[in-house]
Design a protein around this motif. Structure first.
Motif, PDB file in Angstrom:
ATOM      1  N   ALA A  80       0.835  -1.206   0.000  1.00 58.41           N
ATOM      2  CA  ALA A  80       0.000   0.000   0.000  1.00 58.41           C
ATOM      3  C   ALA A  80       0.865   1.251   0.000  1.00 58.41           C
ATOM      4  CB  ALA A  80      -0.943   0.005   1.208  1.00 58.41           C
ATOM      5  N   SER A  81       1.949   1.226   0.745  1.00 57.01           N
ATOM      6  CA  SER A  81       2.855   2.376   0.780  1.00 57.01           C
ATOM      7  C   SER A  81       3.517   2.600  -0.584  1.00 57.01           C
ATOM      8  CB  SER A  81       3.917   2.160   1.856  1.00 57.01           C
ATOM      9  OG  SER A  81       4.738   3.290   1.978  1.00 57.01           O
ATOM     10  N   ILE A  82       3.909   1.523  -1.237  1.00 62.00           N
ATOM     11  CA  ILE A  82       4.519   1.641  -2.570  1.00 62.00           C
ATOM     12  C   ILE A  82       3.492   2.142  -3.576  1.00 62.00           C
ATOM     13  CG2 ILE A  82       5.495   0.299  -4.484  1.00 62.00           C
ATOM     14  CD1 ILE A  82       6.853  -1.453  -2.296  1.00 62.00           C
ATOM     15  N   PHE A  83       2.288   1.568  -3.551  1.00 64.99           N
ATOM     16  CA  PHE A  83       1.241   2.005  -4.473  1.00 64.99           C
ATOM     17  C   PHE A  83       0.842   3.457  -4.239  1.00 64.99           C
ATOM     18  CE2 PHE A  83      -0.063  -2.630  -4.992  1.00 64.99           C
ATOM     19  CZ  PHE A  83       0.565  -2.727  -6.228  1.00 64.99           C
ATOM     20  N   ALA A  84       0.981   3.933  -3.012  1.00 65.73           N
ATOM     21  CA  ALA A  84       0.667   5.333  -2.720  1.00 65.73           C
ATOM     22  C   ALA A  84       1.573   6.252  -3.536  1.00 65.73           C
ATOM     23  CB  ALA A  84       0.817   5.614  -1.229  1.00 65.73           C
ATOM     24  N   TRP A  85       2.864   5.940  -3.541  1.00 70.14           N
ATOM     25  CA  TRP A  85       3.797   6.776  -4.310  1.00 70.14           C
ATOM     26  C   TRP A  85       3.596   6.613  -5.813  1.00 70.14           C
ATOM     27  CZ3 TRP A  85       5.879  10.723  -2.162  1.00 70.14           C
ATOM     28  CH2 TRP A  85       6.124  10.722  -0.796  1.00 70.14           C
ATOM     29  N   VAL A  86       3.267   5.403  -6.237  1.00 69.90           N
ATOM     30  CA  VAL A  86       2.994   5.179  -7.660  1.00 69.90           C
ATOM     31  C   VAL A  86       1.770   5.984  -8.093  1.00 69.90           C
ATOM     32  CG1 VAL A  86       2.277   3.436  -9.350  1.00 69.90           C
ATOM     33  CG2 VAL A  86       4.113   2.922  -7.735  1.00 69.90           C
ATOM     34  N   ALA A  87       0.726   5.972  -7.280  1.00 70.56           N
ATOM     35  CA  ALA A  87      -0.492   6.717  -7.614  1.00 70.56           C
ATOM     36  C   ALA A  87      -0.213   8.214  -7.665  1.00 70.56           C
ATOM     37  CB  ALA A  87      -1.595   6.426  -6.598  1.00 70.56           C
ATOM     38  N   LEU A  88       0.544   8.718  -6.690  1.00 67.55           N
ATOM     39  CA  LEU A  88       0.864  10.152  -6.691  1.00 67.55           C
ATOM     40  C   LEU A  88       1.672  10.521  -7.933  1.00 67.55           C
ATOM     41  CD1 LEU A  88       0.594  12.785  -5.108  1.00 67.55           C
ATOM     42  CD2 LEU A  88       2.772  12.228  -4.018  1.00 67.55           C
ATOM     43  N   GLY A  89       2.641   9.684  -8.279  1.00 68.16           N
ATOM     44  CA  GLY A  89       3.425   9.942  -9.489  1.00 68.16           C
ATOM     45  C   GLY A  89       2.588   9.867 -10.749  1.00 68.16           C
ATOM     46  N   PHE A  90       1.661   8.911 -10.808  1.00 68.19           N
ATOM     47  CA  PHE A  90       0.800   8.762 -11.975  1.00 68.19           C
ATOM     48  C   PHE A  90      -0.088   9.988 -12.177  1.00 68.19           C
ATOM     49  CE2 PHE A  90      -3.348   7.415 -13.682  1.00 68.19           C
ATOM     50  CZ  PHE A  90      -2.950   7.008 -14.939  1.00 68.19           C
ATOM     51  N   LEU A 141      -5.465  16.779  -7.120  1.00 67.76           N
ATOM     52  CA  LEU A 141      -6.196  16.470  -5.895  1.00 67.76           C
ATOM     53  C   LEU A 141      -6.533  14.978  -5.805  1.00 67.76           C
ATOM     54  CD1 LEU A 141      -8.580  19.520  -5.429  1.00 67.76           C
ATOM     55  CD2 LEU A 141      -6.561  18.927  -4.087  1.00 67.76           C
ATOM     56  N   SER A 142      -6.864  14.365  -6.929  1.00 66.50           N
ATOM     57  CA  SER A 142      -7.116  12.917  -6.928  1.00 66.50           C
ATOM     58  C   SER A 142      -5.871  12.155  -6.497  1.00 66.50           C
ATOM     59  CB  SER A 142      -7.549  12.445  -8.311  1.00 66.50           C
ATOM     60  OG  SER A 142      -8.789  12.978  -8.653  1.00 66.50           O
ATOM     61  N   GLY A 143      -4.723  12.586  -6.984  1.00 65.41           N
ATOM     62  CA  GLY A 143      -3.470  11.944  -6.593  1.00 65.41           C
ATOM     63  C   GLY A 143      -3.175  12.118  -5.118  1.00 65.41           C
ATOM     64  N   ILE A 144      -3.418  13.307  -4.605  1.00 66.12           N
ATOM     65  CA  ILE A 144      -3.168  13.561  -3.182  1.00 66.12           C
ATOM     66  C   ILE A 144      -4.118  12.748  -2.311  1.00 66.12           C
ATOM     67  CG2 ILE A 144      -3.305  15.338  -1.385  1.00 66.12           C
ATOM     68  CD1 ILE A 144      -2.233  17.312  -3.528  1.00 66.12           C
ATOM     69  N   VAL A 145      -5.392  12.679  -2.701  1.00 66.52           N
ATOM     70  CA  VAL A 145      -6.360  11.899  -1.926  1.00 66.52           C
ATOM     71  C   VAL A 145      -5.993  10.414  -1.949  1.00 66.52           C
ATOM     72  CG1 VAL A 145      -8.760  11.113  -1.902  1.00 66.52           C
ATOM     73  CG2 VAL A 145      -8.252  13.541  -2.120  1.00 66.52           C
ATOM     74  N   ASP A 146      -5.646   9.896  -3.112  1.00 64.81           N
ATOM     75  CA  ASP A 146      -5.244   8.482  -3.199  1.00 64.81           C
ATOM     76  C   ASP A 146      -3.993   8.217  -2.367  1.00 64.81           C
ATOM     77  OD1 ASP A 146      -7.372   7.976  -4.808  1.00 64.81           O
ATOM     78  OD2 ASP A 146      -6.209   7.693  -6.650  1.00 64.81           O
ATOM     79  N   TRP A 147      -3.034   9.146  -2.410  1.00 66.31           N
ATOM     80  CA  TRP A 147      -1.811   8.991  -1.629  1.00 66.31           C
ATOM     81  C   TRP A 147      -2.122   8.955  -0.141  1.00 66.31           C
ATOM     82  CZ3 TRP A 147       0.853  12.046   1.926  1.00 66.31           C
ATOM     83  CH2 TRP A 147       2.166  11.640   2.210  1.00 66.31           C
ATOM     84  N   LEU A 148      -2.954   9.907   0.308  1.00 67.03           N
ATOM     85  CA  LEU A 148      -3.324   9.934   1.725  1.00 67.03           C
ATOM     86  C   LEU A 148      -4.060   8.663   2.143  1.00 67.03           C
ATOM     87  CD1 LEU A 148      -4.464  13.638   2.178  1.00 67.03           C
ATOM     88  CD2 LEU A 148      -2.474  12.539   3.213  1.00 67.03           C
ATOM     89  N   LEU A 149      -4.956   8.202   1.300  1.00 67.92           N
ATOM     90  CA  LEU A 149      -5.723   7.001   1.614  1.00 67.92           C
ATOM     91  C   LEU A 149      -4.811   5.778   1.738  1.00 67.92           C
ATOM     92  CD1 LEU A 149      -8.589   5.717   1.891  1.00 67.92           C
ATOM     93  CD2 LEU A 149      -8.432   5.264  -0.546  1.00 67.92           C
ATOM     94  N   LEU A 150      -3.953   5.574   0.767  1.00 71.68           N
ATOM     95  CA  LEU A 150      -3.070   4.409   0.792  1.00 71.68           C
ATOM     96  C   LEU A 150      -2.026   4.494   1.910  1.00 71.68           C
ATOM     97  CD1 LEU A 150      -2.655   3.864  -3.031  1.00 71.68           C
ATOM     98  CD2 LEU A 150      -3.745   2.305  -1.410  1.00 71.68           C
ATOM     99  N   LYS A 151      -1.502   5.679   2.175  1.00 67.00           N
ATOM    100  CA  LYS A 151      -0.565   5.834   3.281  1.00 67.00           C
ATOM    101  C   LYS A 151      -1.271   5.595   4.612  1.00 67.00           C
ATOM    102  CE  LYS A 151       3.350   6.988   3.016  1.00 67.00           C
ATOM    103  NZ  LYS A 151       4.556   6.167   2.926  1.00 67.00           N
ATOM    104  N   GLY A 152      -2.528   6.009   4.723  1.00 66.20           N
ATOM    105  CA  GLY A 152      -3.297   5.745   5.936  1.00 66.20           C
ATOM    106  C   GLY A 152      -3.537   4.269   6.144  1.00 66.20           C
ATOM    107  N   VAL A 153      -3.821   3.551   5.078  1.00 65.55           N
ATOM    108  CA  VAL A 153      -4.000   2.093   5.173  1.00 65.55           C
ATOM    109  C   VAL A 153      -2.702   1.439   5.632  1.00 65.55           C
ATOM    110  CG1 VAL A 153      -4.342   0.002   3.790  1.00 65.55           C
ATOM    111  CG2 VAL A 153      -5.894   1.940   3.529  1.00 65.55           C
TER     112      VAL A 153
END
Length: 113
Positions: A23-33, A77-89
């Motif tokens: 989840a932490s890795i996917f958070a950074w991937v989502a933010l980069g995407f 904003l979508s990237g930031i929300v996804d990053w926050l969500l995945l980092k929270g998980v």
């Protein structure tokens, strides 16, 4: 004798730790995407052939700018929300594992006394 956390990790703990790491890795991937999407939108608009001022109505440039701004801000904003969500998980799963290990450590310490 200090207790090590590895003494208390079960297969379920290790699985939760793997999911938290993913989840932490996917958070950074989502933010980069999403950042890449926003930048590609800006570059796409920048390199579009420019229309001459006499070819577009006056208000259309304002509408195009607002449309572009909303698109780019929405993607960021979508990237930031996804990053926050995945980092929270990831953080929540790590906290669950650590809390369970602490309880096991305390229970074992009470049994030895």
């Amino acid at each position: 004798m200090p207790l090590r956390i590895n003494e208390f990790l079960t297969s379920h703990h290790r699985q939760l730790k793997r999911v938290a790491t993913a989840a932490s890795i996917f958070a950074w991937v989502a933010l980069g995407f999403y950042t890449f999407q926003a930048l590609s939108t800006l570059l796409w608009v920048y390199y579009q052939p420019r229309l001459q001022p006499w070819q577009t109505p006056q208000g259309e440039s304002v509408v195009r700018f607002l449309n572009l701004a909303i698109s780019v801000i929405g993607r960021l904003l979508s990237g930031i929300v996804d990053w926050l969500l995945l980092k929270g998980v990831a953080l929540g799963l790590n906290m669950l594992v650590e809390t369970d290990c602490n309880y096991r450590s305390q229970a074992q310490g009470e049994n030895h006394e």
